[in-house]
Structure formats: C-alpha cells, structure tokens
Design a protein around this motif. Structure first.
Motif, mmCIF file in Angstrom:
data_model
loop_
_atom_site.group_PDB
_atom_site.id
_atom_site.type_symbol
_atom_site.label_atom_id
_atom_site.label_comp_id
_atom_site.label_asym_id
_atom_site.label_seq_id
_atom_site.Cartn_x
_atom_site.Cartn_y
_atom_site.Cartn_z
ATOM 1 N N ASP A 1 14.966 57.513 26.798
ATOM 2 C CA ASP A 1 14.966 56.072 26.552
ATOM 3 C C ASP A 1 13.599 55.614 26.046
ATOM 4 O OD1 ASP A 1 17.591 55.794 27.291
ATOM 5 O OD2 ASP A 1 17.166 55.075 29.324
ATOM 6 N N ALA A 2 12.544 56.119 26.697
ATOM 7 C CA ALA A 2 11.189 55.692 26.335
ATOM 8 C C ALA A 2 10.724 56.316 25.022
ATOM 9 C CB ALA A 2 10.219 56.048 27.459
ATOM 10 N N ALA A 3 11.113 57.563 24.773
ATOM 11 C CA ALA A 3 10.624 58.267 23.590
ATOM 12 C C ALA A 3 11.407 57.930 22.335
ATOM 13 C CB ALA A 3 10.665 59.772 23.826
ATOM 14 N N TYR A 4 12.753 57.821 22.471
ATOM 15 C CA TYR A 4 13.601 57.670 21.293
ATOM 16 C C TYR A 4 14.451 56.398 21.276
ATOM 17 C CZ TYR A 4 12.687 62.728 21.382
ATOM 18 O OH TYR A 4 12.095 63.951 21.457
ATOM 19 N N GLY A 5 14.665 55.799 22.445
ATOM 20 C CA GLY A 5 15.574 54.666 22.523
ATOM 21 C C GLY A 5 17.027 55.070 22.430
ATOM 22 N N ARG A 6 17.317 56.330 22.646
ATOM 23 C CA ARG A 6 18.686 56.843 22.629
ATOM 24 C C ARG A 6 18.751 58.081 23.528
ATOM 25 N NH1 ARG A 6 16.191 57.399 17.711
ATOM 26 N NH2 ARG A 6 15.652 59.521 17.080
ATOM 27 N N ARG A 7 19.985 58.497 23.819
ATOM 28 C CA ARG A 7 20.170 59.611 24.756
ATOM 29 C C ARG A 7 21.058 60.692 24.161
ATOM 30 N NH1 ARG A 7 21.793 56.253 30.281
ATOM 31 N NH2 ARG A 7 19.880 55.003 30.444
ATOM 32 N N VAL B 1 24.053 51.720 44.739
ATOM 33 C CA VAL B 1 22.759 51.352 45.336
ATOM 34 C C VAL B 1 21.963 50.491 44.369
ATOM 35 C CG1 VAL B 1 20.541 52.229 46.177
ATOM 36 C CG2 VAL B 1 22.668 53.392 46.822
ATOM 37 N N GLY B 2 22.004 50.842 43.099
ATOM 38 C CA GLY B 2 21.255 50.089 42.090
ATOM 39 C C GLY B 2 20.021 50.837 41.632
ATOM 40 N N PRO B 3 19.403 50.376 40.554
ATOM 41 C CA PRO B 3 18.243 51.077 39.992
ATOM 42 C C PRO B 3 16.969 50.845 40.795
ATOM 43 C CG PRO B 3 18.629 49.049 38.790
ATOM 44 C CD PRO B 3 19.762 49.173 39.782
ATOM 45 N N MET B 4 15.999 51.717 40.567
ATOM 46 C CA MET B 4 14.667 51.505 41.121
ATOM 47 C C MET B 4 14.047 50.281 40.453
ATOM 48 S SD MET B 4 13.303 55.461 41.119
ATOM 49 C CE MET B 4 11.615 54.945 41.447
ATOM 50 N N ALA B 5 13.041 49.717 41.091
ATOM 51 C CA ALA B 5 12.375 48.544 40.523
ATOM 52 C C ALA B 5 11.675 48.900 39.213
ATOM 53 C CB ALA B 5 11.372 47.981 41.528
ATOM 54 N N LYS B 6 11.241 50.168 39.111
ATOM 55 C CA LYS B 6 10.609 50.641 37.887
ATOM 56 C C LYS B 6 11.138 52.034 37.590
ATOM 57 C CE LYS B 6 6.132 51.770 35.783
ATOM 58 N NZ LYS B 6 4.661 51.871 36.004
ATOM 59 N N PRO B 7 11.731 52.255 36.417
ATOM 60 C CA PRO B 7 12.283 53.577 36.098
ATOM 61 C C PRO B 7 11.191 54.645 36.090
ATOM 62 C CG PRO B 7 13.054 51.922 34.539
ATOM 63 C CD PRO B 7 11.963 51.284 35.337
ATOM 64 N N PHE B 8 11.544 55.821 36.564
ATOM 65 C CA PHE B 8 10.605 56.945 36.550
ATOM 66 C C PHE B 8 10.692 57.642 35.206
ATOM 67 C CE2 PHE B 8 9.971 61.595 37.499
ATOM 68 C CZ PHE B 8 8.596 61.520 37.628
ATOM 69 N N GLY B 9 9.581 57.685 34.492
ATOM 70 C CA GLY B 9 9.560 58.258 33.156
ATOM 71 C C GLY B 9 9.025 59.661 33.066
ATOM 72 N N GLY B 10 9.072 60.406 34.171
ATOM 73 C CA GLY B 10 8.574 61.774 34.159
ATOM 74 C C GLY B 10 7.076 61.823 34.339
ATOM 75 N N PRO B 11 6.473 62.997 34.153
ATOM 76 C CA PRO B 11 5.025 63.142 34.295
ATOM 77 C C PRO B 11 4.294 62.202 33.349
ATOM 78 C CG PRO B 11 6.089 65.292 34.110
ATOM 79 C CD PRO B 11 7.135 64.261 33.792
ATOM 80 N N PRO B 12 3.063 61.800 33.698
ATOM 81 C CA PRO B 12 2.304 60.896 32.825
ATOM 82 C C PRO B 12 2.234 61.410 31.395
ATOM 83 C CG PRO B 12 1.170 61.199 34.924
ATOM 84 C CD PRO B 12 2.316 62.159 34.914
ATOM 85 N N GLY B 13 2.541 60.528 30.444
ATOM 86 C CA GLY B 13 2.463 60.895 29.033
ATOM 87 C C GLY B 13 3.667 61.646 28.506
ATOM 88 N N ALA B 14 4.725 61.803 29.333
ATOM 89 C CA ALA B 14 5.876 62.605 28.915
ATOM 90 C C ALA B 14 6.555 62.030 27.677
ATOM 91 C CB ALA B 14 6.874 62.721 30.064
ATOM 92 N N ALA B 15 6.821 60.726 27.681
ATOM 93 C CA ALA B 15 7.523 60.115 26.547
ATOM 94 C C ALA B 15 6.704 60.231 25.265
ATOM 95 C CB ALA B 15 7.824 58.653 26.855
ATOM 96 N N GLU B 16 5.420 59.967 25.365
ATOM 97 C CA GLU B 16 4.544 60.039 24.194
ATOM 98 C C GLU B 16 4.525 61.447 23.607
ATOM 99 O OE1 GLU B 16 2.193 59.073 21.142
ATOM 100 O OE2 GLU B 16 3.063 57.651 22.567
ATOM 101 N N ALA B 17 4.578 62.451 24.463
ATOM 102 C CA ALA B 17 4.522 63.836 24.003
ATOM 103 C C ALA B 17 5.719 64.221 23.142
ATOM 104 C CB ALA B 17 4.437 64.771 25.204
ATOM 105 N N PHE B 18 6.850 63.532 23.302
ATOM 106 C CA PHE B 18 8.064 63.899 22.574
ATOM 107 C C PHE B 18 8.297 63.064 21.321
ATOM 108 C CE2 PHE B 18 8.995 65.479 26.875
ATOM 109 C CZ PHE B 18 9.253 66.801 26.561
#
Length: 564
Positions: free
Chosen positions: A483-489, A542-559
């Motif tokens: 979602d963070a890297a491409y905006g699609r799945r 249950v519902g989503p977390m207050a803030k989505p977990f985007g993997g290790p720091p910098g993960a989205a940027e790396a892809f």
C-alpha cells in the motif's frame, strides 16, 4: 517400556549410545527407509522419547525450539534427499539464531554416492546442500568411525558460537555390524580451567569503562547462551548503562528494569541515545540489518565488543577493544576489575535512559488501537516465566516482540532469520522441553498455514500449548508495505479456512474472539485448561490498529523504483 535386545552391535547402536552419553532425552523427526535402522536402535535402547513430526521442516523447528527453551542440544532425524532438503530451510533459522541442533540424516547406499544413477531419494550433492545451511556438515565415510564422528558433531554444535551440525549416514552403513569403541577423551593436566584463570585486561579497557558517563550496552542471544544474565544486569547497574537488546537478546535482562531500553534499536529516540553515548559495550550480538536499519545506527567511536565468535569482531561495526570468549566469564572478571576502581554512574544520564525507555513505549502503545487490550491482558494473565513464541506477523512484530515484557532468559523465542511459518513447530519443541510452563504462540493466518499439520503433533503429544491466531485472511505486513510503496496489492489476499473447526479436528479446544474482552476471557480459560488450545482473533471484527505497521523502517521506500 520393555528393552528390546539385539545381539549384533551396529553403527546405528553406536550412534544412539553417543546420544545417550550426551544426555539426549528427545529426538524429533520422521521415519524413512533411509533412517529406519536408527529408529529401531532408539526403540531398542529405550530411554529416548521419539516425537513424530508431520514434516521434516517442522521437525527441525521442534528441535530448535526445544534447544532454545532448555539450553540443551536439540536432535532431529530426517530422511535423505527430499527429506534433507525439507529440513534445510529450518536449519537456516537455527544457523541464523546460533541454536545447537544436531541434524542426523540418511544418505543413499555408499556404492551409489555421487553416481547419479537414480538411487531412490538420491540428491546430486547432499553434503554441499547441508554445508550451505549449517555450521558444519559431516559425511560418515566408514562405519567404524561412527563414535568419533558423532561425538565431534555434538561438540561442534554446542561449542560457542553454537549452531546446527549435520551428520549424514549412508543407509547401508547404518545396519553395518561394527566393534564397540570405548572412546575416552583425556584432558591435559597442563590446561587450566577458564574459571581458574584471571584475565589481565588491557588497562585502557577498564579506564574507558570507568570514565564513561553515557554508556550503552547492546546485548544479543550470546548473553543467554552463556547464561550471563546476572552478570549483565550487575554491569549495567554498576556503570549506569542503558541496555538495548536484540530480538534474540530479549530476556537477557528483566524488561521492567529502569535501565532496559529493550528491543527498540531502530527507533529514532534510541538511535539518538546511541549516537550521543560515549561508550558502546556489545555482548554476543550480531547487529542484524532489520534491527539496525541496515546498519545506519551511528555508534560511538569507543566500542568494546565481547563475543565468543572471533569472526564477529568488526563484522558490522568497528571495534576498539575486542574481548573474545565466554561472556559469563569475561563479564565476571570485568566486574571484579571494576570493583577495584572508582566507578560512579551519572544519575542524570540514568534518568534520561528511563525517560527514553518510557517515551518509546508510550508512542508505540498509541499505535495499537484496540490491540492494546490484548497486550495488557496477555501480560496480566500469563505467568512471568511463560514462554512466548512468535511467528512473523504484524501483532508479534509490533508489540509481541517489544511491549510484551520478558523477565527471564529462554522465555522469548522468535524467528531470527525472518522466515514465516516456523512458529508452531518451534512452540511445540519449546513446550516439550518445558512441559510445566505455559507456552504461548502468536501467529498470523498466512504463516500458520505453512506448518499447520503440526497441530496433530501437538495433540498426539498431549501438549498444553496455547495458540493465538490473528486472522486477517492474508499477509498483513506485505499488504501494508505494498500500500505504501505502490498503492496497490498483489498476491497478499488468502482464503482462510474455518480455523476453529480445523483446530477442533486436530484435537484442540478452539474459540473465536472479536474483541479484547472476549480474547481475555478465552485466554484465561486456556491458561487454566492445560490442554491444546487455540484462540482465533477475528481481526476484521476487532478493527484496524491506530497506525498501520509498514514493516521495518524504510521498507516501503526500498521497494519503490529508483536508480541504483
């Protein structure tokens, strides 16, 4: 069990006698036409309990979990070729985590080794495959050498830095009749035991520690392997140091200690603390990429490294003073040397450490949303010595590996190599090793399906294992990164079975929870039940977390696409 008698003494008997000599009580594995003589020898000897896994991969994880939870040697017995290949992925995890595992595997009959003639279960070069995933790999070349080969393999697996060792035995050798070998190892009287030897530290080492006003200690699994937790805690309190732990180092110091930062090295506040420190003491830690933001943490110029592995020195961060050897002994001697000097911790710095500790925990809690109640309920209901095993999943990564406090060594187990799906069999091994303790597995639905068949092993062994399954019908971490890297799945949505019915068919008591209140109620019942139990957390309800977990720091940027 009645002991069965066999007149002839075989290579398989020699192997089993060496396992008994080494104190082995459990062997995990799968029987095959290429290891049947060894299984029969174990049966005839009568003292070793055989745990039948549903796959070789799971069998290795069980031996691994057993070793981590007990500190003993984990032993796994697999078949040849495909069976050994199935074991390989899990052996990578044992190697990555430095776990003492002895992997015994069959091989094709000796006349056909390396011929490529199509002998059943043949692998082109099995020994090289095993060498690629283990600390060491041995091929039995002569049946009469079974005793020295297996004894040396056991020594190698346990010797620091520990790791998995494979011994492969051709099928025709396993039933070969051999003479009994009474092998006695004689220690030279001129060798002084380490505990009787005083270390004469470089004066600069002691002076540097004494002079430090903002020291940081970074600990890893080596502290736990060396049983050096008490010495670590005393050192931290003596010099007033912040203590950062790696994932493998969780439990090396009680996580409610005011000086314990914990497993937060990649967090901004902790990076700043390390950057502003004037001394780093690292103890048995590998500085893994995902725990250091790909080694972007700025460490101080003065760095004292304590490690059992000579090759670890200067591998990831420059070392000013390297102390190679057993961490427990080195720390004990270091404390003795420091007691003769003038060590005065800075109370203002210690207050800063505690402030950073509290700040990062508060910030992370704010991201949990409805799952904060799950965290608090687990810590309130589970005994302090409960063993928490975590598969690679969002809830484990975000709060199971950080905010859930661990108080004792060997009560926190996680996949160091990052592979999904190994949590269930690892938890089974841990529960077999610590039958009187509460063992809890945190897993996601995606990873859980990798080794789901091992639920039958848990039931067959009548283990009181508790599985907490977070079901979001997919690979949650990868969804968030995409979602963070491409905006699609792509390829991240999965069809989940009815996990409650699945668990019940495997002999588990299972219930579904759609809120923290329901979860806490079910967990309380599972802890009291002491039978195989599963709680399926309906994450959509249950519902989503207050803030989505985007993997290790910098993960989205790396892809994202970029020029190299």
């Amino acid at each position: 069990m009645k002991t069965l008698v066999q007149t002839e003494y075989t290579t398989a008997d020699a192997l089993v006698n060496e396992l008994v000599r080494a104190g082995v009580e459990q062997v995990f594995g799968i029987v095959s036409i290429h290891n049947m003589p060894i299984y029969d020898a174990i049966l005839r000897e009568g003292s070793i309990h055989l745990v039948t896994a549903r796959g070789e991969s799971g069998a290795v994880n069980m031996a691994d979990g057993y070793a981590r939870a007990t500190g003993k040697l984990g032993v796994v017995l697999t078949s040849t070729g495909t069976g050994a290949g199935n074991a390989a992925g899990s052996l990578v995890e044992s190697w990555s985590a430095g776990v003492p595992v002895l992997h015994i595997t069959g091989e094709v009959a000796s006349p056909y080794l390396g011929t490529g003639r199509g002998y059943i279960h043949e692998c082109k070069d099995q020994l090289s495959m095993m060498e690629g995933v283990c600390k060491r790999a041995y091929q039995l070349r002569k049946p009469e050498q079974m005793v020295p080969v297996i004894r040396n393999a056991i020594h190698e697996a346990l010797k620091a830095p520990a790791g998995p060792v494979t011994v492969q035995i051709p099928i025709d050798y396993q039933s070969a009749i051999i003479p009994k070998s009474n092998l006695q190892e004689i220690e030279s009287s001129v060798n002084t035991a380490p505990s009787e030897t005083k270390i004469h530290f470089n004066k600069e080492v002691i002076d540097r520690i004494t002079a430090a006003k903002r020291p940081v200690i970074w600990t890893g699994g080596g502290v736990i392997s060396a049983e050096a937790s008490n010495e670590l805690k005393t050192l931290a309190e003596t010099i007033g140091a912040a203590v950062i732990t790696s994932q493998s180092g969780k439990g090396s110091i009680p996580e409610d200690h005011p000086l314990c930062i914990g497993h937060f090295a990649s967090y901004k506040e902790v990076k700043e603390l390390v950057k502003s420190s004037d001394l780093l003491i690292s103890i048995g830690v590998r500085f893994r990429s995902n725990e250091t933001t790909n080694w972007q943490v700025e460490v101080p110029k003065e760095h004292i490294a304590i490690d059992a592995d000579l090759e670890a020195v200067n591998r990831n961060f420059d070392v000013t003073y390297g102390l190679v050897g057993d961490a427990k002994y080195i720390l004990g001697q270091l404390l003795e040397a420091l007691s003769e000097g003038n060590v005065s911790p800075d109370p203002h710095y210690m207050e800063e450490v505690e402030s950073v500790r509290n700040q990062i925990r508060t910030h992370l809690r704010e991201t949990l949303g409805p799952y904060e109640g799950f965290l608090d309920g687990m810590r309130r209901l589970l005994p302090k010595d409960a063993i928490l095993v975590r598969d690679v999943t969002v809830q484990a990564n975000v709060w199971g590996s950080r905010l859930f406090e661990i108080y004792e060594p060997r009560t926190s187990i996680h996949a160091s190599g990052g592979g999904i799906g190994q949590g269930l069999p690892t938890a089974i091994g841990a529960q077999i090793g610590q039958k009187d303790k509460v063992v809890v597995l945190m897993a996601g639905d995606g990873g859980f399906m990798v080794n789901v068949g091992e639920m039958a092993t848990a039931s067959q062994e009548e283990l009181p294992l508790i599985i907490i399954l977070f079901d979001d019908a997919g690979y949650g971490v990868l969804r968030n990164i995409q979602d963070a890297a491409y905006g699609r799945r792509v390829a991240v949505d999965l069809l989940s079975p009815d996990f409650v019915k699945l668990a019940e068919s495997m002999g588990f008591t299972a219930e579904k929870a759609g809120s923290s209140e329901e979860f806490v109620s079910e967990l309380k019942a599972a802890v009291s039940r002491r039978k195989p139990s599963m709680i399926v957390v309906d994450m959509e309800k249950v519902g989503p977390m207050a803030k989505p977990f985007g993997g290790p720091p910098g993960a989205a940027e790396a892809f994202r696409p970029k020029k190299l």
